[in-house]
Design a protein around this motif. Structure first.
Motif, PDB file in Angstrom:
ATOM      1  N   VAL A 237       0.837  -1.204   0.000  1.00 31.57           N
ATOM      2  CA  VAL A 237       0.000   0.000   0.000  1.00 31.57           C
ATOM      3  C   VAL A 237       0.870   1.251   0.000  1.00 31.57           C
ATOM      4  N   LEU A 238       1.932   1.247   0.795  1.00 31.98           N
ATOM      5  CA  LEU A 238       2.826   2.403   0.836  1.00 31.98           C
ATOM      6  C   LEU A 238       3.535   2.595  -0.506  1.00 31.98           C
ATOM      7  N   ASP A 239       3.870   1.500  -1.157  1.00 36.43           N
ATOM      8  CA  ASP A 239       4.431   1.586  -2.503  1.00 36.43           C
ATOM      9  C   ASP A 239       3.433   2.247  -3.461  1.00 36.43           C
ATOM     10  N   PHE A 240       2.173   1.870  -3.356  1.00 38.05           N
ATOM     11  CA  PHE A 240       1.108   2.480  -4.165  1.00 38.05           C
ATOM     12  C   PHE A 240       1.042   3.986  -3.895  1.00 38.05           C
ATOM     13  N   PHE A 241       1.106   4.364  -2.631  1.00 31.57           N
ATOM     14  CA  PHE A 241       1.058   5.778  -2.272  1.00 31.57           C
ATOM     15  C   PHE A 241       2.221   6.559  -2.876  1.00 31.57           C
ATOM     16  N   ILE A 242       3.404   5.964  -2.881  1.00 35.37           N
ATOM     17  CA  ILE A 242       4.570   6.646  -3.449  1.00 35.37           C
ATOM     18  C   ILE A 242       4.413   6.814  -4.954  1.00 35.37           C
ATOM     19  N   ARG A 243       4.025   5.741  -5.619  1.00 34.96           N
ATOM     20  CA  ARG A 243       3.916   5.805  -7.087  1.00 34.96           C
ATOM     21  C   ARG A 243       2.820   6.758  -7.546  1.00 34.96           C
ATOM     22  N   HIS A 244       1.770   6.925  -6.753  1.00 37.78           N
ATOM     23  CA  HIS A 244       0.666   7.790  -7.132  1.00 37.78           C
ATOM     24  C   HIS A 244       0.796   9.201  -6.551  1.00 37.78           C
ATOM     25  N   GLY A 245       1.960   9.511  -6.009  1.00 35.46           N
ATOM     26  CA  GLY A 245       2.219  10.861  -5.536  1.00 35.46           C
ATOM     27  C   GLY A 245       1.533  11.222  -4.234  1.00 35.46           C
ATOM     28  N   ILE A 246       0.969  10.241  -3.552  1.00 32.59           N
ATOM     29  CA  ILE A 246       0.286  10.498  -2.277  1.00 32.59           C
ATOM     30  C   ILE A 246       1.314  10.719  -1.177  1.00 32.59           C
ATOM     31  N   LEU A 247       2.435   9.984  -1.245  1.00 31.32           N
ATOM     32  CA  LEU A 247       3.580  10.223  -0.387  1.00 31.32           C
ATOM     33  C   LEU A 247       4.709  10.787  -1.235  1.00 31.32           C
ATOM     34  N   SER A 248       5.357  11.813  -0.734  1.00 28.96           N
ATOM     35  CA  SER A 248       6.457  12.453  -1.455  1.00 28.96           C
ATOM     36  C   SER A 248       7.455  12.996  -0.438  1.00 28.96           C
ATOM     37  N   GLU A 249       8.548  13.532  -0.924  1.00 27.69           N
ATOM     38  CA  GLU A 249       9.540  14.111  -0.030  1.00 27.69           C
ATOM     39  C   GLU A 249       8.969  15.289   0.752  1.00 27.69           C
ATOM     40  N   ASP A 250       7.915  15.890   0.248  1.00 29.70           N
ATOM     41  CA  ASP A 250       7.313  17.034   0.934  1.00 29.70           C
ATOM     42  C   ASP A 250       6.558  16.629   2.197  1.00 29.70           C
ATOM     43  N   ASN A 251       6.061  15.380   2.235  1.00 31.44           N
ATOM     44  CA  ASN A 251       5.253  14.984   3.397  1.00 31.44           C
ATOM     45  C   ASN A 251       5.730  13.705   4.079  1.00 31.44           C
ATOM     46  N   GLU A 252       6.856  13.135   3.613  1.00 28.05           N
ATOM     47  CA  GLU A 252       7.388  11.909   4.212  1.00 28.05           C
ATOM     48  C   GLU A 252       8.908  12.016   4.275  1.00 28.05           C
ATOM     49  N   ARG A 253       9.428  12.288   5.473  1.00 29.41           N
ATOM     50  CA  ARG A 253      10.869  12.507   5.610  1.00 29.41           C
ATOM     51  C   ARG A 253      11.682  11.245   5.389  1.00 29.41           C
ATOM     52  N   ASP A 254      11.073  10.066   5.561  1.00 29.11           N
ATOM     53  CA  ASP A 254      11.795   8.803   5.410  1.00 29.11           C
ATOM     54  C   ASP A 254      11.615   8.180   4.027  1.00 29.11           C
ATOM     55  N   LEU A 255      11.227   8.981   3.045  1.00 31.44           N
ATOM     56  CA  LEU A 255      10.895   8.422   1.734  1.00 31.44           C
ATOM     57  C   LEU A 255      12.059   7.646   1.124  1.00 31.44           C
ATOM     58  N   GLY A 256      13.267   8.187   1.190  1.00 27.45           N
ATOM     59  CA  GLY A 256      14.415   7.492   0.609  1.00 27.45           C
ATOM     60  C   GLY A 256      14.669   6.152   1.258  1.00 27.45           C
ATOM     61  N   LEU A 257      14.608   6.108   2.582  1.00 26.40           N
ATOM     62  CA  LEU A 257      14.815   4.852   3.295  1.00 26.40           C
ATOM     63  C   LEU A 257      13.680   3.885   3.012  1.00 26.40           C
ATOM     64  N   MET A 258      12.468   4.384   2.881  1.00 27.72           N
ATOM     65  CA  MET A 258      11.343   3.518   2.546  1.00 27.72           C
ATOM     66  C   MET A 258      11.569   2.838   1.207  1.00 27.72           C
ATOM     67  N   ARG A 259      11.987   3.596   0.214  1.00 21.29           N
ATOM     68  CA  ARG A 259      12.250   3.020  -1.115  1.00 21.29           C
ATOM     69  C   ARG A 259      13.317   1.932  -1.029  1.00 21.29           C
ATOM     70  N   GLN A 260      14.370   2.207  -0.257  1.00 14.93           N
ATOM     71  CA  GLN A 260      15.453   1.237  -0.119  1.00 14.93           C
ATOM     72  C   GLN A 260      14.958  -0.052   0.524  1.00 14.93           C
ATOM     73  N   ARG A 261      14.180   0.085   1.579  1.00 17.78           N
ATOM     74  CA  ARG A 261      13.706  -1.096   2.297  1.00 17.78           C
ATOM     75  C   ARG A 261      12.679  -1.885   1.484  1.00 17.78           C
ATOM     76  N   MET A 262      11.961  -1.221   0.578  1.00 14.10           N
ATOM     77  CA  MET A 262      10.991  -1.910  -0.279  1.00 14.10           C
ATOM     78  C   MET A 262      11.661  -2.693  -1.397  1.00 14.10           C
ATOM     79  N   HIS A 263      12.938  -2.401  -1.646  1.00 17.24           N
ATOM     80  CA  HIS A 263      13.663  -3.045  -2.741  1.00 17.24           C
ATOM     81  C   HIS A 263      14.972  -3.620  -2.209  1.00 17.24           C
ATOM     82  N   ARG A 264      14.849  -4.448  -1.203  1.00 19.52           N
ATOM     83  CA  ARG A 264      16.012  -5.024  -0.537  1.00 19.52           C
ATOM     84  C   ARG A 264      16.777  -5.957  -1.468  1.00 19.52           C
ATOM     85  N   LYS A 265      18.092  -5.888  -1.418  1.00 22.11           N
ATOM     86  CA  LYS A 265      18.921  -6.834  -2.151  1.00 22.11           C
ATOM     87  C   LYS A 265      18.960  -8.146  -1.375  1.00 22.11           C
ATOM     88  N   ILE A 266      18.627  -9.219  -2.055  1.00 22.70           N
ATOM     89  CA  ILE A 266      18.559 -10.536  -1.411  1.00 22.70           C
ATOM     90  C   ILE A 266      19.555 -11.456  -2.110  1.00 22.70           C
TER      91      ILE A 266
END
Length: 352
Positions: free
Chosen positions: A291-320
């Motif tokens: 759901v949070l990924d959906f919010f980012i892609r649809h502009g609902i979450l952005s750097e303007d309203n989510e200070r952890d956006l960069g870390l969120m992106r990193q954690r959503m795309h973990r290297k395994i």
């Protein structure tokens, strides 16, 4: 109230210090063994196994486990390696899983599903398939699909509403929690679009032809989840996961409805309602991440309203560090994935 980064941390909760991002083998954290595979280029990791699983295998007869090569010093194990074909290895995996189930050795196996899930080599070959619940004992890569269905609504916050299901109270995992509109595991030989269309019919009564035509693959999310007894039935098992993510804009007259008993009810929620449910911890852990990924892609979450956006992106795309179609050098493509969605998957980013 939970923050967005805390929600992602509930899905991606395996310590980052416990594995190498470059795929090279290193001893994992205390309490784990690395499941290895060997080919003509040497050994490489395919899973993380708990000490208690390895100890249980050591107590079983050799005609059930097959030949095992265990190094307690290096904390490694090779399993099914001596069998020449995928069919032989899959048959051996079934014998082992059924034996553990019959002995009720692990609570995890009480959720038995009769679904075979794949384990891949680094060369793109299918090594073997194993019952999905037993896969947790090996700690190998798990693949699935998650879809968010939504409707356009100019009067709603951010111009849309999302279809959110509540899981049935008798589900073996995460009972009664909120979910993505449709989700499911990828069985051996199944294409992601085939899987999401099948699950959409079974779980939400959505026409398969509509889903196949209109659902849009927007990339993947990857994370490593460690199970807990409250939600999964057993503690500490390692679930490295890759989910293909789909968006589906539905017309207002197409309404998801429960069909196979896995969903109790569907709700049409605006973004503010969904945000509230997220903060209250009502979503299944990996569904909150999607759901949070959906919010980012649809502009609902952005750097303007989510200070952890960069870390969120990193954690959503973990290297395994295990092989499979989540890797950038994977040499097998699913037929339904276009070059555009395929490249977004390889980059570890989702389409904007």
């Amino acid at each position: 109230m939970k923050s967005n980064i805390e929600l992602i941390g509930e899905a991606d909760n395996f310590p980052y210090s416990c594995h190498a991002d470059d795929g090279k083998h290193q001893p994992p954290c205390e309490g784990l063994y690395t499941l290895l595979w060997e080919d003509d280029q040497g050994q490489y990791p395919i899973g993380y196994m708990l000490d208690r699983v390895v100890q249980a295998l050591m107590r079983m007869p050799a005609n059930v486990t097959g030949e095992m090569k265990i190094s307690h010093e290096n904390r490694t194990l090779l399993l099914f390696q001596q069998l020449p074909t995928e069919m032989d290895r899959s048959r051996a995996a079934a014998v082992l899983a059924n034996s553990l189930r019959s002995q009720d050795t692990f609570r995890l196996l009480r959720g038995w599903r009769d679904e075979a899930w794949p384990v891949y080599s680094r060369k793109g070959e299918l090594l073997f398939s194993i019952e999905r619940t037993a896969m947790g004992l090996l700690g190998t890569m798990r693949y699935g699909v998650h879809m968010t269905a939504y409707v356009a609504d100019a009067t709603a916050p951010h111009g849309l509403k999302m279809w959110v299901p509540r899981r049935a109270a008798d589900k073996s995992t995460f009972p009664g929690m909120l979910d993505n509109t449709v989700a499911g595991g990828l069985m051996t030989g199944e294409d992601p679009l085939e899987c999401i269309a099948r699950e959409a019919d079974e779980e939400a009564s959505l026409p398969q032809d509509l889903v196949q035509r209109q659902a849009r693959c927007v990339g993947t999310v990857t994370y490593i989840y460690v199970t807990d007894r409250e939600h999964v039935g057993d503690d500490g098992f390692i679930y490295p996961e890759c989910q293909w993510v789909y968006d589906l804009e539905l017309p207002t007259d197409v309404i998801p409805r429960p069909k196979d008993g896995e969903v109790e009810q569907f709700y049409l929620c605006d973004v503010d309602q969904v945000k509230q449910y997220l903060s209250e911890g009502k979503f299944k852990h990996n569904c909150a991440l999607v759901v949070l990924d959906f919010f980012i892609r649809h502009g609902i979450l952005s750097e303007d309203n989510e200070r952890d956006l960069g870390l969120m992106r990193q954690r959503m795309h973990r290297k395994i560090p295990f092989p499979g179609p989540h890797q950038t050098d994977w040499n097998h493509a699913f037929p339904s994935l276009s070059s555009r969605s395929r490249s977004s998957q390889k980059d570890g980013e989702l389409d904007p």
